[in-house]
Design a protein around this motif. Structure first.
Motif, PDB file in Angstrom:
ATOM      1  N   PHE A 279      17.640  11.144 -34.254  1.00 33.88           N
ATOM      2  CA  PHE A 279      16.433  11.002 -33.435  1.00 33.88           C
ATOM      3  C   PHE A 279      15.486  12.186 -33.639  1.00 33.88           C
ATOM      4  CE2 PHE A 279      18.940   7.875 -31.052  1.00 33.88           C
ATOM      5  CZ  PHE A 279      17.967   6.897 -30.874  1.00 33.88           C
ATOM      6  N   ARG A 280      16.046  13.370 -33.799  1.00 28.82           N
ATOM      7  CA  ARG A 280      15.215  14.553 -34.031  1.00 28.82           C
ATOM      8  C   ARG A 280      14.403  14.388 -35.312  1.00 28.82           C
ATOM      9  NH1 ARG A 280      17.508  20.508 -35.542  1.00 28.82           N
ATOM     10  NH2 ARG A 280      18.148  19.288 -37.349  1.00 28.82           N
TER      11      ARG A 280
ATOM     12  N   LEU B  64      13.553  11.503 -36.788  1.00 27.50           N
ATOM     13  CA  LEU B  64      12.555  10.437 -36.594  1.00 27.50           C
ATOM     14  C   LEU B  64      11.340  10.958 -35.828  1.00 27.50           C
ATOM     15  CD1 LEU B  64      14.841   7.382 -35.737  1.00 27.50           C
ATOM     16  CD2 LEU B  64      13.504   7.734 -37.822  1.00 27.50           C
ATOM     17  N   TYR B  65      11.585  11.707 -34.763  1.00 28.76           N
ATOM     18  CA  TYR B  65      10.470  12.256 -33.989  1.00 28.76           C
ATOM     19  C   TYR B  65       9.666  13.255 -34.818  1.00 28.76           C
ATOM     20  CZ  TYR B  65      11.560  10.217 -29.433  1.00 28.76           C
ATOM     21  OH  TYR B  65      11.744   9.347 -28.384  1.00 28.76           O
TER      22      TYR B  65
ATOM     23  N   SER C 151      15.783  15.708 -28.246  1.00 28.69           N
ATOM     24  CA  SER C 151      16.833  15.375 -29.218  1.00 28.69           C
ATOM     25  C   SER C 151      17.320  16.627 -29.937  1.00 28.69           C
ATOM     26  CB  SER C 151      16.315  14.346 -30.231  1.00 28.69           C
ATOM     27  OG  SER C 151      15.141  14.813 -30.862  1.00 28.69           O
TER      28      SER C 151
ATOM     29  N   CYS D 122      23.933  11.629 -33.765  1.00 25.57           N
ATOM     30  CA  CYS D 122      22.926  10.760 -33.126  1.00 25.57           C
ATOM     31  C   CYS D 122      21.664  11.551 -32.774  1.00 25.57           C
ATOM     32  CB  CYS D 122      23.509  10.117 -31.877  1.00 25.57           C
ATOM     33  SG  CYS D 122      24.867   8.982 -32.207  1.00 25.57           S
TER      34      CYS D 122
ATOM     35  N   GLY E 254      10.112  14.233 -27.151  1.00 30.88           N
ATOM     36  CA  GLY E 254      11.265  13.551 -27.744  1.00 30.88           C
ATOM     37  C   GLY E 254      11.955  14.402 -28.791  1.00 30.88           C
TER      38      GLY E 254
END
Length: 500
Positions: free
Chosen positions: A83-84, A86-87, A32, A79, A28
């Motif tokens: 996400f990057r 968060l991962y 991202s 966006c 992920g």
């Protein structure tokens, strides 16, 4: 040094195992990150087309179209970047917890002889600072792969725009690669030495704090403070040695793209004047050269992060690859646990020491009580450790109900034999939780009965919260005699066949 190189493959195996354990999170983060880098690489191209097809020909419609495309690219970056991040945090947290859990669980499986050799400070260092280095690597892995691909993508785009100008900019890259390899080798050695110094300092702090009453009672504070200052100076010197290495490598790494910008301004500017390069391509080229500065700088730092993670992995695997000397039997005998103890011709000595027990024969029948009396170092505590199978004898046998302890499950032996050590250890939990440490499912009535049999019920009742009173560090909020009675109650509640 040979031992460090020998542990290198184990460190790489551990790193790969950590990555595999978080493969979905890593995938992920990488995906991202790729989307984020796609937006970053596409933006200068969009600006190029906006200039060449909108601004230069004065086409308002085309300019508006490319502006909308640029906004879409920016939205993709926002966006994907979220996400990057968060991962990255997810991977960091999960891997940190996983390494700590693995170290703690394995340390509990290792036998007493290992913990006699390796102090708690060493284990704490591995479970704290070393696991943090692994976590930082997992935090950075998505970014790092993205930056590597960014450098590759930017190089390809630059070659398509103007291969001659691109070659001028990209010629230093192979030299950067060789320099990074040489730098990483020196940094690895320095990192190992620094982490070893941290472990020594942690051990000194842990031992000094644990034995603070002895330290104060002997007035040894100044001497220990001096030893710790020496450790701190050693840590500082080794950290500064690494900083000096960084001070050479990282600025050189940052300078190379700046030389590329100068080359683009000179060669590219002349090409624009001659008409062989469009203004949009020239602007895009400069943007791409600037774009290379940050990834190359970060990749230089990531070499440092990886080296620290490998050094930490090497130290962590030293613990995880340690095997207990006590082996479970392949076909264990079921134990009835009547409490018949027999030692036959037992010989035992601690590592590198003479035999503490040399041909000991002893028999204690069920229901009997026996006191072992002797000088310090005569083997009294060693006999207790052998009965609970904290150690195995080098020669002879320790029998429980006629069965050699090596034929029984270790868990069965530990349930049948309870030890109350001379140096009582209590946890920073409530009185109730300390008493039922060996039987977490014991009822409150069982806890109270054990306390009464141990003579602890009276003073526990006088505590501010009774059985719910939280004891301080190692139970030092109680007197020595009270701590001993809590320990006896703990052993009674375990309902052993043999109480030592």
């Amino acid at each position: 040094m040979a031992d460090e190189q020998g542990r290198r493959p184990a460190a790489w195996r551990f790193v790969r195992a950590v990555v595999r354990a978080q493969r979905h999170g890593v995938a992920g983060a990488v995906f991202s990150g790729l989307l984020w880098q796609t937006g970053a690489v596409a933006a200068p191209l969009v600006v190029k087309y906006a200039i060449d097809h909108g601004i230069v020909p004065r086409d308002h419609s085309a300019l508006l179209t490319w502006l909308i495309v640029l906004l879409a690219v920016g939205l993709l970056e926002v966006c994907a970047g979220a996400f990057r991040h968060l991962y990255a945090i997810r991977n960091r947290s999960h891997s940190d917890a996983g390494v700590r859990d693995a170290l703690f669980a394995h340390a509990l499986r290792l036998d007493a002889s290992y913990h006699d050799r390796v102090g708690p400070g060493e284990l704490l260092s591995r479970a704290s600072s070393d696991s943090q280095h692994i976590a930082r690597m997992m935090d950075a892995i998505g970014h790092t792969i993205g930056y590597v691909l960014t450098v590759a993508a930017v190089a390809i785009v630059m070659l398509v725009l103007d291969w001659q100008l691109a070659l001028v900019v990209l010629i230093p890259v192979p030299f950067v690669t060789v320099g990074a390899w040489l730098y990483s080798r020196r940094y690895d050695r320095g990192t190992r030495e620094l982490q070893a110094s941290w472990a020594e300092a942690s051990t000194l702090v842990e031992e000094s704090v644990s034995g603070i009453r002895v330290v104060k009672g002997l007035g040894a504070g100044d001497a220990l403070a001096g030893r710790f200052r020496t450790r701190s100076v050693e840590i500082m010197d080794r950290a500064l040695a690494l900083a000096r290495l960084d001070a050479v490598f990282i600025p050189v790494l940052e300078m190379l793209p700046l030389l590329g910008i100068a080359a683009v301004l000179w060669i590219g500017g002349r090409s624009v004047i001659n008409g062989s390069l469009t203004v949009g391509s020239f602007v895009a080229f400069n943007a791409y050269v600037v774009m290379l500065v940050w990834p190359l700088r970060v990749l230089g730092q990531r070499v440092t992060t990886l080296q620290k993670a490998l050094a930490a992995s090497s130290r962590i695997t030293e613990v995880l690859e340690a095997e207990p000397q006590l082996r479970e039997p392949r076909h264990p005998v079921e134990l009835g646990a009547q409490g018949d103890i027999r030692l036959e011709g037992v010989r035992f000595g601690h590592e590198g020491d003479r035999f503490v027990l040399d041909g000991l024969d002893l028999h204690v029948a069920p229901g009997e009580s026996l006191a072992l009396v002797g000088a310090t170092g005569s083997g009294k505590s060693t006999v207790a450790g052998l009965l609970a199978r904290l150690y195995d004898p080098e020669e002879g046998s320790v029998l429980l109900d006629g069965h050699d302890l090596r034929e029984l499950r270790i868990a069965d032996v530990r349930r049948a034999v309870a030890l109350v050590f001379e140096e009582t250890f209590l946890f920073s939990e409530s009185v109730r939780e300390n008493i039922r440490l060996g039987r977490p499912d014991a009822s409150d009535d069982d806890v109270r009965r054990a306390a009464e049999l141990a003579g602890a019920a009276a003073f526990v009742g006088d505590l501010p919260d009774g059985y719910e009173t939280i004891l301080g560090e190692r139970g030092f909020s109680l007197s020595g005699g009270q701590r001993q009675r809590i320990a006896i109650a703990r052993a009674i509640l375990a309902d052993p066949a043999v109480l030592v």
